[in-house]
Design an enzyme around this catalytic site. Structure first.
Site, PDB file in Angstrom:
ATOM      1  N   GLU A  62       0.809  -1.223   0.000  1.00 16.86           N
ATOM      2  CA  GLU A  62       0.000   0.000   0.000  1.00 16.86           C
ATOM      3  C   GLU A  62       0.845   1.277   0.000  1.00 16.86           C
ATOM      4  O   GLU A  62       0.528   2.240  -0.682  1.00 16.86           O
ATOM      5  CB  GLU A  62      -0.914  -0.014   1.231  1.00 16.86           C
ATOM      6  CG  GLU A  62      -1.923   1.109   1.232  1.00 16.86           C
ATOM      7  CD  GLU A  62      -2.917   0.980   2.386  1.00 16.86           C
ATOM      8  OE1 GLU A  62      -3.478  -0.118   2.583  1.00 16.86           O
ATOM      9  OE2 GLU A  62      -3.124   1.982   3.081  1.00 16.86           O
ATOM     10  N   ASP A  63       1.930   1.274   0.736  1.00 18.43           N
ATOM     11  CA  ASP A  63       2.651   2.531   0.971  1.00 18.43           C
ATOM     12  C   ASP A  63       4.053   2.609   0.377  1.00 18.43           C
ATOM     13  O   ASP A  63       4.731   3.625   0.539  1.00 18.43           O
ATOM     14  CB  ASP A  63       2.765   2.801   2.484  1.00 18.43           C
ATOM     15  CG  ASP A  63       1.417   3.135   3.096  1.00 18.43           C
ATOM     16  OD1 ASP A  63       0.537   3.627   2.365  1.00 18.43           O
ATOM     17  OD2 ASP A  63       1.241   2.899   4.302  1.00 18.43           O
TER      18      ASP A  63
END
Ligand code: ZN
Length: 177
Positions: A62-63
């Protein structure tokens, strides 16, 4: 590979992937501290190695620029599937992503639910102790209520984690409201 070795390998992998990121709070804690904290909670309540590793890796796709293929190559398809379960689709607007977490959490695997609860405990704790700069009390309160909605959809997988969430939630919300 021994489970200790796998956990260390995942810790190192997460540290490398998140090396340039900091948490939002004013203390600017390195991001990897967050995922280690999540994994420590999962280990504390004796969850399995796969769940602990998914905790360490839960924010990589996600990051960071981590791909699903990389996770699969290093940690296998089962851990990848848990990580994907807790990965938001960043192409969607933030309000929709937050709503989807509430709607979809009840349908997730037990491992994913445990990671979710541990993640929310750590997030509430950091908001409580060192709120992100420019987060008003209203925004903090809103986050607390949203996190509780998500966790309510994950209940039934670990009474200890759920109790800890409730304690942290209550301690925080008492000061906010
Ligand atoms: Zn997280």
């Amino acid at each position: 590979m021994s489970t200790d070795r796998l956990i260390l390998k995942a810790t190192l992998f997460a540290a490398e992937k998140h090396k340039d990121q900091r948490r939002k709070g004013e203390s600017q804690i390195p991001y990897v501290n967050h995922v280690i904290e999540v994994a420590e909670l999962l280990e504390r309540f004796q969850h399995d190695t796969e769940t602990i590793i998914a905790g360490l890796l839960h924010d990589t796709i996600e990051d960071t620029a981590t791909t699903p293929e990389e996770i699969e190559e290093h940690f296998g398809v089962e851990i990848l599937s848990v990580v994907l379960e807790v990965t938001d689709d960043k192409s969607l607007p933030k309000t929709e992503r937050k709503l989807l977490q509430v709607v979809n959490t009840p349908k997730k695997s037990d491992s994913a639910k445990k990671v979710k609860i541990a993640d929310k405990i750590c997030n509430l704790k950091s908001i409580h102790t060192a709120p992100p700069e420019n987060w008003t009390l209203d925004r903090q309160t809103e986050y607390f209520h949203w996190a509780k909605q998500v966790v309510d959809g994950a209940r039934g997988v670990c009474p200890h984690l759920e109790q800890l969430f409730d304690d942290v939630w209550l301690a925080g919300i008492r000061e906010l409201e």
